[in-house]
Design a protein around this motif. Structure first.
Motif, mmCIF file in Angstrom:
data_model
loop_
_atom_site.group_PDB
_atom_site.id
_atom_site.type_symbol
_atom_site.label_atom_id
_atom_site.label_comp_id
_atom_site.label_asym_id
_atom_site.label_seq_id
_atom_site.Cartn_x
_atom_site.Cartn_y
_atom_site.Cartn_z
ATOM 1 N N MET A 1 0.838 -1.186 0.000
ATOM 2 C CA MET A 1 0.000 0.000 0.000
ATOM 3 C C MET A 1 0.883 1.250 0.000
ATOM 4 N N ILE A 2 0.437 2.248 -0.721
ATOM 5 C CA ILE A 2 1.106 3.550 -0.728
ATOM 6 C C ILE A 2 0.078 4.577 -0.272
ATOM 7 N N ALA A 3 0.394 5.283 0.796
ATOM 8 C CA ALA A 3 -0.555 6.233 1.364
ATOM 9 C C ALA A 3 -0.645 7.518 0.551
ATOM 10 N N ASN A 4 0.501 8.064 0.119
ATOM 11 C CA ASN A 4 0.487 9.329 -0.601
ATOM 12 C C ASN A 4 1.622 9.353 -1.625
ATOM 13 N N LEU A 5 1.266 9.296 -2.899
ATOM 14 C CA LEU A 5 2.264 9.307 -3.970
ATOM 15 C C LEU A 5 3.150 10.542 -3.930
ATOM 16 N N LEU A 6 2.579 11.687 -3.585
ATOM 17 C CA LEU A 6 3.329 12.942 -3.605
ATOM 18 C C LEU A 6 4.506 12.942 -2.642
ATOM 19 N N ASP A 7 4.438 12.123 -1.600
ATOM 20 C CA ASP A 7 5.517 12.076 -0.609
ATOM 21 C C ASP A 7 6.691 11.188 -1.037
ATOM 22 N N LEU A 8 6.543 10.442 -2.124
ATOM 23 C CA LEU A 8 7.553 9.453 -2.503
ATOM 24 C C LEU A 8 8.699 10.001 -3.352
ATOM 25 N N VAL A 9 8.516 11.163 -3.970
ATOM 26 C CA VAL A 9 9.596 11.801 -4.733
ATOM 27 C C VAL A 9 9.667 13.272 -4.349
ATOM 28 N N THR A 10 10.878 13.822 -4.435
ATOM 29 C CA THR A 10 11.127 15.191 -4.012
ATOM 30 C C THR A 10 11.699 15.996 -5.169
ATOM 31 N N TYR A 11 11.333 17.270 -5.237
ATOM 32 C CA TYR A 11 11.901 18.171 -6.238
ATOM 33 C C TYR A 11 13.333 18.538 -5.862
ATOM 34 N N TYR A 12 14.189 18.583 -6.880
ATOM 35 C CA TYR A 12 15.558 19.068 -6.723
ATOM 36 C C TYR A 12 15.822 20.031 -7.873
ATOM 37 N N GLU A 13 16.242 21.230 -7.554
ATOM 38 C CA GLU A 13 16.484 22.239 -8.575
ATOM 39 C C GLU A 13 17.431 21.699 -9.646
ATOM 40 N N GLY A 14 17.015 21.847 -10.897
ATOM 41 C CA GLY A 14 17.843 21.423 -12.015
ATOM 42 C C GLY A 14 17.909 19.921 -12.230
ATOM 43 N N GLN A 15 16.976 19.172 -11.623
ATOM 44 C CA GLN A 15 17.032 17.719 -11.724
ATOM 45 C C GLN A 15 15.649 17.105 -11.930
ATOM 46 N N ILE A 16 15.684 15.826 -12.302
ATOM 47 C CA ILE A 16 14.475 15.017 -12.403
ATOM 48 C C ILE A 16 14.667 13.833 -11.464
ATOM 49 N N ALA A 17 13.734 13.649 -10.540
ATOM 50 C CA ALA A 17 13.785 12.514 -9.620
ATOM 51 C C ALA A 17 12.739 11.495 -10.061
ATOM 52 N N SER A 18 13.055 10.215 -9.891
ATOM 53 C CA SER A 18 12.085 9.178 -10.250
ATOM 54 C C SER A 18 12.148 8.036 -9.250
ATOM 55 N N ARG A 19 11.048 7.293 -9.216
ATOM 56 C CA ARG A 19 10.978 6.128 -8.329
ATOM 57 C C ARG A 19 10.070 5.084 -8.973
ATOM 58 N N LYS A 20 10.604 3.891 -9.177
ATOM 59 C CA LYS A 20 9.814 2.800 -9.738
ATOM 60 C C LYS A 20 8.912 2.222 -8.650
ATOM 61 N N LEU A 21 7.643 1.998 -9.008
ATOM 62 C CA LEU A 21 6.674 1.520 -8.024
ATOM 63 C C LEU A 21 6.062 0.169 -8.378
ATOM 64 N N ASP A 22 6.353 -0.369 -9.569
ATOM 65 C CA ASP A 22 5.682 -1.593 -10.000
ATOM 66 C C ASP A 22 5.965 -2.774 -9.056
ATOM 67 N N LYS A 23 7.187 -2.949 -8.619
ATOM 68 C CA LYS A 23 7.490 -4.067 -7.719
ATOM 69 C C LYS A 23 6.840 -3.868 -6.354
ATOM 70 N N THR A 24 6.868 -2.629 -5.862
ATOM 71 C CA THR A 24 6.246 -2.320 -4.572
ATOM 72 C C THR A 24 4.765 -2.675 -4.580
ATOM 73 N N LEU A 25 4.111 -2.437 -5.712
ATOM 74 C CA LEU A 25 2.671 -2.675 -5.828
ATOM 75 C C LEU A 25 2.333 -4.032 -6.437
ATOM 76 N N GLY A 26 3.349 -4.807 -6.797
ATOM 77 C CA GLY A 26 3.113 -6.125 -7.365
ATOM 78 C C GLY A 26 2.525 -6.083 -8.766
ATOM 79 N N LEU A 27 2.922 -5.081 -9.563
ATOM 80 C CA LEU A 27 2.400 -4.931 -10.920
ATOM 81 C C LEU A 27 3.312 -5.614 -11.927
ATOM 82 N N LYS A 28 2.736 -6.120 -13.008
ATOM 83 C CA LYS A 28 3.529 -6.690 -14.096
ATOM 84 C C LYS A 28 4.061 -5.581 -15.003
ATOM 85 N N ASN A 29 3.307 -4.515 -15.151
ATOM 86 C CA ASN A 29 3.701 -3.407 -16.032
ATOM 87 C C ASN A 29 4.474 -2.354 -15.247
ATOM 88 N N ALA A 30 5.386 -1.678 -15.945
ATOM 89 C CA ALA A 30 6.214 -0.645 -15.313
ATOM 90 C C ALA A 30 5.360 0.549 -14.883
#
Length: 100
Positions: A1-30
């Motif tokens: 379970m994920i309570a709040n998606l917005l809390d899982l990645v943070t803004y960084y000036e001049g950057q792109i942050a990412s986080r894969k969630l498919d394994k956490t949620l047991g999904l076959k698709n990315a």
């Protein structure tokens, strides 16, 4: 379970942050969550699979096969397989992409 998606990645000036969630949620698709700082871009790419983009926060310009579209908070769009697409954060933007 994920309570709040917005809390899982943070803004960084001049950057792109990412986080894969498919394994956490047991999904076959990315499923990847992104935080793009204002003005950041992802250059054109294509995919063999159809994609769903859902903007959770902010404002995102999306160019698909030469057509520029703007997605705001809670906006969703599907990108056809084999379509060329690029992204630009108009403001600080959090969104996810799901491979369909």
């Amino acid at each position: 379970m994920i309570a709040n998606l917005l809390d899982l990645v943070t803004y960084y000036e001049g950057q792109i942050a990412s986080r894969k969630l498919d394994k956490t949620l047991g999904l076959k698709n990315a499923l990847t969550l992104y935080a793009m700082a204002e003005g950041e871009t992802i250059s054109a790419e294509t995919s063999l699979s159809q994609k769903l983009i859902h903007v959770l926060q902010g404002n995102l310009d999306l160019e698909v096969d030469g057509q520029v579209l703007n997605l705001t908070e809670q906006g969703m769009l599907t990108i056809p397989a084999d379509a060329s697409y690029s992204l630009k954060a108009v403001t600080n933007t959090k969104y996810y992409i799901l491979d369909l």
